[in-house]
Design a protein around this motif. Structure first.
Motif, PDB file in Angstrom:
ATOM      1  N   THR A 358       1.530  -1.262   0.605  1.00 58.13           N
ATOM      2  CA  THR A 358      -0.024   0.241   0.286  1.00 58.13           C
ATOM      3  C   THR A 358       0.874   1.614  -0.133  1.00 58.13           C
ATOM      4  OG1 THR A 358      -1.416  -1.214   0.943  1.00 58.13           O
ATOM      5  CG2 THR A 358      -1.789   1.143   1.811  1.00 58.13           C
ATOM      6  N   GLN A 359       1.870   1.537   0.853  1.00 57.30           N
ATOM      7  CA  GLN A 359       2.822   2.386   1.092  1.00 57.30           C
ATOM      8  C   GLN A 359       3.609   3.004  -0.304  1.00 57.30           C
ATOM      9  OE1 GLN A 359       5.071   1.692   4.317  1.00 57.30           O
ATOM     10  NE2 GLN A 359       5.121   2.829   5.173  1.00 57.30           N
ATOM     11  N   ARG A 360       3.842   1.831  -1.812  1.00 51.71           N
ATOM     12  CA  ARG A 360       4.369   1.828  -2.606  1.00 51.71           C
ATOM     13  C   ARG A 360       3.510   2.451  -3.670  1.00 51.71           C
ATOM     14  NH1 ARG A 360       4.779  -3.455  -6.674  1.00 51.71           N
ATOM     15  NH2 ARG A 360       6.592  -2.413  -8.739  1.00 51.71           N
ATOM     16  N   LEU A 361       2.381   2.162  -3.324  1.00 49.03           N
ATOM     17  CA  LEU A 361       1.502   2.533  -3.825  1.00 49.03           C
ATOM     18  C   LEU A 361       1.073   3.802  -3.689  1.00 49.03           C
ATOM     19  CD1 LEU A 361      -1.018  -0.878  -4.966  1.00 49.03           C
ATOM     20  CD2 LEU A 361       0.355   1.166  -6.785  1.00 49.03           C
ATOM     21  N   SER A 365       2.577   7.834  -8.393  1.00 53.34           N
ATOM     22  CA  SER A 365       1.803   8.382  -9.509  1.00 53.34           C
ATOM     23  C   SER A 365       1.974   7.737 -10.199  1.00 53.34           C
ATOM     24  CB  SER A 365       2.161   9.126  -9.310  1.00 53.34           C
ATOM     25  OG  SER A 365       2.867  10.195  -9.650  1.00 53.34           O
ATOM     26  N   GLU A 366       2.764   6.811 -10.694  1.00 52.41           N
ATOM     27  CA  GLU A 366       3.291   6.696 -11.830  1.00 52.41           C
ATOM     28  C   GLU A 366       2.427   4.833 -11.696  1.00 52.41           C
ATOM     29  OE1 GLU A 366       4.125   5.317 -15.983  1.00 52.41           O
ATOM     30  OE2 GLU A 366       3.627   7.465 -14.758  1.00 52.41           O
ATOM     31  N   LEU A 367       3.080   4.275 -10.845  1.00 54.42           N
ATOM     32  CA  LEU A 367       2.651   2.807 -10.769  1.00 54.42           C
ATOM     33  C   LEU A 367       1.450   2.469 -10.580  1.00 54.42           C
ATOM     34  CD1 LEU A 367       3.166   0.058 -10.332  1.00 54.42           C
ATOM     35  CD2 LEU A 367       3.574   0.969  -7.669  1.00 54.42           C
ATOM     36  N   ARG A 368       0.725   4.271  -9.421  1.00 56.74           N
ATOM     37  CA  ARG A 368      -0.885   4.078 -10.061  1.00 56.74           C
ATOM     38  C   ARG A 368      -2.270   4.148 -11.340  1.00 56.74           C
ATOM     39  NH1 ARG A 368       0.230   7.726  -5.122  1.00 56.74           N
ATOM     40  NH2 ARG A 368      -1.478   9.221  -6.628  1.00 56.74           N
TER      41      ARG A 368
END
Length: 482
Positions: A358-361, A365-368
């Motif tokens: 969750t922290q990673r996402l 913003s690009e991964l999201r």
């Protein structure tokens, strides 16, 4: 009108019984979609469901029969009702003699109908849609040893009822449910995988509302979203721990929880779980239609912590709205989310990894954006029309098989037919007697346990509803000459 709809279903009579039609939940939405699809394409659908005070979204231009049943609301979720003992012949008299019976998420209504169908000489074909994992709910809601008693009793009842020859198809939404059905003793040759659809025109990224975002996250926080009924079996204890760890790590976010429960005590218990991080959490209450679509699209990331979902319709709605999903890897969501593509699947007990993903996402913003596009594209291939057409084709297949069986049925003389009808009437009344027995050993303990926190409310609600039970019992005794 659907050009792929089986033409032989036009004008056919389908008795559809469901445990829920009206409340905002997956069973209501799935079943309502099927009813509408069948009616729009020319089938006659009589609906049997517990009484519900609110409106439904299902239209009924031809005034097909609708039978609403008396019952007692579940303490943990008053939107759902345990139907009082009922009679199939009474339902027929209020609707029609059907060509086929369809039981959506069979429980208090479906179990009773199946038990009486088993006693009939030549019942219509029956189709079941297994949508609710009552066994998993029982393990979470009830204390030991009551939980194991409930699990054992449910498997015994389901295995017995589902194995009757009249049952043509048992729809299941995920591999988890198929494994359960096999353990319960259901005939696996009759099972058929059926997912759920999503309204991609309603749930879409364009429903995003910047004013809503500013209200929820005035400082530009990332909005995390959870949608579902506020109830103990929906994984809110796990979600609360996730939010606490994210807050302790200094993540810049707001947690939006959309849903509710007609029992205020249950809502209060869930809200207390988030007391230490209440500055991070917003409870919006129930939302439906365009208002719900706005909540989905206005968020950035969907967190799904329930492990009791047979499918997880909210996950598919979130993906249609363009949200990446972080979900516990159990049940229906495991077959919807594509790990590392449209979101992340986390081992059910791994809170640390759930928080890390969750922290990673939150931070990227690009991964999201990438996962958002994938999630939307997956949802676009899953429409209600495709799902409901699969059901219609199976109904057509069941009716054709029933017609073929009729042609091979021996012709009986009047005396034999009359004797057979008497035996069937006795067996049906014995089945209804068994229903009263099951109320005593299974349903009443459930209601009493769930109402233990407010016994006065339980007694006050139960007393006015004793008359329907008495009327049904009196009718049963009269038919057997007592």
């Amino acid at each position: 009108m659907d050009q792929n709809f089986p033409q032989d279903l036009k004008g056919r009579k389908i008795l559809l019984a469901t445990e829920s039609l009206g409340p905002i939940n997956g069973v209501s939405r799935t079943t309502g979609s099927l009813i509408q699809y069948l009616r729009d394409n020319g089938a006659q659908v009589a609906v049997v469901a517990p009484k519900f005070a609110g409106p439904t979204t299902v239209t009924n231009a031809r005034n097909d029969p609708e039978v609403r049943l008396d019952g007692y609301p579940l303490p943990y979720n008053p939107d759902l009702t345990v139907a009082y003992p009922l009679r199939l012949d009474t339902i027929y008299s209020k609707s029609f003699h059907p060509d086929l019976i369809y039981l959506a998420s069979p429980a208090s209504v479906g179990f009773q109908l199946l038990l009486q169908i088993r006693q009939m000489g030549s019942p219509p074909p029956v189709m079941l849609n297994f949508q609710t994992d009552l066994s998993a709910y029982s393990e979470i809601i009830f204390p030991k040893p009551m939980d194991q008693y409930a699990v054992w009793l449910l498997a015994l009842v389901q295995g017995f009822l589902f194995s009757h020859s009249a049952v043509h198809t048992i729809f299941y939404p995920s591999g988890m449910v198929r494994e359960y059905l096999e353990k319960a003793g259901a005939p696996m040759s009759k099972t058929f995988h059926l997912g759920r659809g999503v309204d991609t025109a309603l749930f879409r990224p364009e429903a995003r509302d910047m004013n809503f975002r500013k209200t929820i996250a005035p400082h530009g926080e990332i909005i995390l979203l959870c949608v579902g009924r506020i109830a103990p079996e929906k994984g809110f204890g796990f979600l609360a721990e996730v939010v606490q760890r994210l807050d302790a790590a200094g993540s810049h976010f707001k947690m939006v929880i959309t849903g509710g429960n007609q029992n205020p005590a249950v809502e209060e218990d869930v809200q207390k779980l988030f007391k230490s991080v209440e500055h991070r959490v917003v409870f919006t209450g129930f939302r439906k239609g365009a208002a719900l679509a706005c909540v989905y699209a206005s968020a950035d990331l969907f967190l799904h912590c329930s492990i009791t979902e047979t499918f997880g319709l909210v996950v598919l709605e979130a993906m249609a709205s363009g949200l990446p999903v972080v979900a516990r890897d159990q049940g229906g969501p495991s077959e919807i989310v594509v790990d590392e593509k449209s979101g992340h699947l986390i081992r059910p007990d791994d809170v640390r990894n759930f928080v890390a993903k969750t922290q990673r996402l939150i931070q990227s913003s690009e991964l999201r954006r990438q996962m958002s596009q994938t999630a939307r594209s997956i949802a676009l291939n899953t429409t209600w029309q495709k799902i409901n057409n699969k059901v219609a084709l199976k109904i057509s297949e069941a009716l054709a098989a029933a017609e073929a069986a009729k042609k091979n049925r021996p012709i009986r003389n009047w005396i034999a037919a009359r004797l057979r009808s008497i035996i069937i009437a006795i067996r049906i009344n014995m089945a209804i007697g068994l229903t009263y027995f099951m109320w005593g050993i299974a349903v009443l303990p459930l209601l009493i346990h769930g109402s233990s926190r407010f016994p006065d409310r339980f007694v006050a609600a139960m007393l006015p509803n004793l008359q329907p039970i008495g009327n049904s019992l009196s009718h049963t005794l009269r038919t057997v000459g007592l």
